[in-house]
Motif scaffolding. Structure first.
Motif, PDB file in Angstrom:
ATOM      1  N   TRP A 222       0.873  -1.071  -0.147  1.00  0.00           N
ATOM      2  CA  TRP A 222       0.069   0.068  -0.047  1.00  0.00           C
ATOM      3  C   TRP A 222       0.920   1.377  -0.052  1.00  0.00           C
ATOM      4  CZ3 TRP A 222      -5.120  -0.080   3.086  1.00  0.00           C
ATOM      5  CH2 TRP A 222      -6.103  -0.867   2.581  1.00  0.00           C
ATOM      6  N   ALA A 223       1.816   1.094   0.617  1.00  0.00           N
ATOM      7  CA  ALA A 223       2.889   2.245   0.550  1.00  0.00           C
ATOM      8  C   ALA A 223       3.292   2.879  -0.704  1.00  0.00           C
ATOM      9  CB  ALA A 223       3.987   2.313   1.630  1.00  0.00           C
ATOM     10  N   ALA A 224       3.501   1.785  -1.556  1.00  0.00           N
ATOM     11  CA  ALA A 224       3.911   2.080  -3.020  1.00  0.00           C
ATOM     12  C   ALA A 224       2.780   2.456  -3.827  1.00  0.00           C
ATOM     13  CB  ALA A 224       4.464   0.725  -3.654  1.00  0.00           C
ATOM     14  N   LEU A 225       1.563   2.607  -3.636  1.00  0.00           N
ATOM     15  CA  LEU A 225       0.544   3.234  -4.256  1.00  0.00           C
ATOM     16  C   LEU A 225       0.150   4.492  -3.466  1.00  0.00           C
ATOM     17  CD1 LEU A 225      -1.592  -0.319  -4.328  1.00  0.00           C
ATOM     18  CD2 LEU A 225       0.062   0.505  -6.121  1.00  0.00           C
ATOM     19  N   PRO A 226      -0.382   5.427  -4.680  1.00  0.00           N
ATOM     20  CA  PRO A 226      -1.208   6.724  -4.324  1.00  0.00           C
ATOM     21  C   PRO A 226      -2.395   6.335  -3.342  1.00  0.00           C
ATOM     22  CG  PRO A 226      -1.463   5.918  -6.679  1.00  0.00           C
ATOM     23  CD  PRO A 226      -0.457   5.164  -6.042  1.00  0.00           C
ATOM     24  N   PRO A 227      -2.821   7.408  -2.559  1.00  0.00           N
ATOM     25  CA  PRO A 227      -3.985   6.953  -1.885  1.00  0.00           C
ATOM     26  C   PRO A 227      -5.260   6.898  -2.879  1.00  0.00           C
ATOM     27  CG  PRO A 227      -2.898   8.856  -0.963  1.00  0.00           C
ATOM     28  CD  PRO A 227      -2.032   8.527  -2.300  1.00  0.00           C
ATOM     29  N   THR A 228      -6.216   5.837  -2.612  1.00  0.00           N
ATOM     30  CA  THR A 228      -7.093   5.322  -3.316  1.00  0.00           C
ATOM     31  C   THR A 228      -8.360   5.152  -2.658  1.00  0.00           C
ATOM     32  OG1 THR A 228      -5.660   4.223  -4.658  1.00  0.00           O
ATOM     33  CG2 THR A 228      -7.966   3.619  -5.091  1.00  0.00           C
ATOM     34  N   ASP A 229      -9.562   5.625  -3.104  1.00  0.00           N
ATOM     35  CA  ASP A 229     -10.623   5.264  -2.527  1.00  0.00           C
ATOM     36  C   ASP A 229     -10.866   3.923  -2.294  1.00  0.00           C
ATOM     37  OD1 ASP A 229     -11.188   7.955  -2.694  1.00  0.00           O
ATOM     38  OD2 ASP A 229     -12.413   7.997  -4.384  1.00  0.00           O
ATOM     39  N   ALA A 230     -11.784   3.473  -1.016  1.00  0.00           N
ATOM     40  CA  ALA A 230     -11.977   2.103  -0.605  1.00  0.00           C
ATOM     41  C   ALA A 230     -13.342   1.816  -1.018  1.00  0.00           C
ATOM     42  CB  ALA A 230     -11.360   1.809   0.696  1.00  0.00           C
ATOM     43  N   ARG A 231     -13.824   0.780  -1.778  1.00  0.00           N
ATOM     44  CA  ARG A 231     -15.139   0.381  -2.109  1.00  0.00           C
ATOM     45  C   ARG A 231     -15.066  -0.852  -1.644  1.00  0.00           C
ATOM     46  NH1 ARG A 231     -19.681   1.258  -5.536  1.00  0.00           N
ATOM     47  NH2 ARG A 231     -18.561   3.102  -6.030  1.00  0.00           N
ATOM     48  N   VAL A 232     -16.304  -0.992  -0.555  1.00  0.00           N
ATOM     49  CA  VAL A 232     -16.601  -2.405   0.236  1.00  0.00           C
ATOM     50  C   VAL A 232     -17.819  -2.799  -0.111  1.00  0.00           C
ATOM     51  CG1 VAL A 232     -16.958  -3.530   2.302  1.00  0.00           C
ATOM     52  CG2 VAL A 232     -15.096  -2.043   1.908  1.00  0.00           C
ATOM     53  N   VAL A 233     -18.038  -4.080  -0.973  1.00  0.00           N
ATOM     54  CA  VAL A 233     -19.638  -4.238  -1.240  1.00  0.00           C
ATOM     55  C   VAL A 233     -19.861  -5.750  -0.616  1.00  0.00           C
ATOM     56  CG1 VAL A 233     -20.811  -4.974  -3.498  1.00  0.00           C
ATOM     57  CG2 VAL A 233     -19.128  -3.155  -3.354  1.00  0.00           C
ATOM     58  N   PHE A 234     -20.955  -5.820   0.005  1.00  0.00           N
ATOM     59  CA  PHE A 234     -21.773  -7.048   0.121  1.00  0.00           C
ATOM     60  C   PHE A 234     -22.687  -7.421  -0.504  1.00  0.00           C
ATOM     61  CE2 PHE A 234     -19.773  -4.998   4.289  1.00  0.00           C
ATOM     62  CZ  PHE A 234     -19.551  -6.177   4.993  1.00  0.00           C
TER      63      PHE A 234
END
Length: 259
Positions: free
Chosen positions: A124-136
């Motif tokens: 995760w440290a190597a990636l730019p901040p990204t929105d998190a989508r959680v789907v049930f």
């Protein structure tokens, strides 16, 4: 990102407290009730992000984990989610815990329905901040979704990992990263090598910056410095339930020489 055995006792108890790993809620006559995903539509969802970097110790379970938890039914009813429900984090499978009554501790505990994902902090440290989508989802077509702004990101305090020495009576400041986020709470402690007594430092917050002063009367020794903070997450989307909220927690440790 590990923790030395010299400080292990204080570290382990601190991590458990930070991650909220102890079960809560009990009763002697809980009634278990099976529900489908649609049956949770009246609940709230809590998104929590744990990012606990330890010094020289194998990563503790849950120290880098995203958890999404449904609120409880309340009263003496304890619900258990039907089998077949799946959860994903940006398309990646999460582990679903159905909840229900657990009597293994000698008394009934109502375990929550939740899903979690253990992530690789270096990845995760190597990636730019990204929105998190959680789907049930379940087989009936019911979907519950929560999207958190820039939740897929490695949090840190800029400079903590580089500090080698702290001077008694001096003040030190560290910036929460990402710097666009504002600290909701923060703290810092020092644990002397071989000691079981943790010194809680007086801290101030200014946006995303935490400042503390090393006590003048603190003994000169090798210490484990722990800096921690929490920010309120921003919900971008919440569908299928009453409401959603979230927090991002981060702590990190560094062995320092107090002089």
């Amino acid at each position: 990102m590990h923790s030395s055995s010299r400080f292990r006792g204080g570290v382990v108890s601190g991590v458990l407290a930070a991650l909220g790993l102890l079960a809560a809620g009990c009763g002697s006559s809980l009634k278990e009730q099976d529900v489908d995903l649609a049956g949770l539509s009246g609940r709230t969802l809590l998104y929590t992000h744990a990012d606990v970097d330890l010094f020289e110790l194998e990563q503790a379970a849950g120290s880098h984990r995203v958890t999404v938890t449904f609120s409880q039914a309340g009263g003496d009813v304890c619900t258990r989610l039907n089998e077949g429900v799946t959860a994903t984090f940006n398309g990646e499978p999460m582990q679903v815990e159905r909840g229900g009554v657990d009597g293994t501790a000698g008394r009934d505990l109502c375990l929550p329905t939740r899903a979690f994902l253990d992530y690789d902090p270096d990845e995760w440290a190597a990636l730019p901040p990204t929105d998190a989508r959680v789907v049930f989802q379940d087989g009936s077509g019911t979907t519950i979704t929560v999207v958190m702004k820039e939740a897929q990101a490695k949090r840190s305090f800029d400079g903590v990992s580089d500090v080698q020495r702290l001077l008694r009576g001096q003040s030190y400041s560290y910036q929460w990263m990402p710097s666009t986020e504002k600290l909701e709470s923060a703290g810092a402690t020092l644990l002397a090598e071989g000691s079981a007594v943790t010194a809680t430092l007086t801290t101030t917050r200014d946006g995303g910056r935490i400042t503390f002063t090393v006590p003048p009367n603190l003994g000169a020794a090798t210490h484990l410095l722990t800096v921690k903070g929490q920010v309120q997450g921003e919900v971008l989307e919440c569908t299928g339930v009453t409401s959603c909220s979230g927090t991002y927690f981060h702590s990190e440790e560094q062995v320092v020489s107090v002089q």
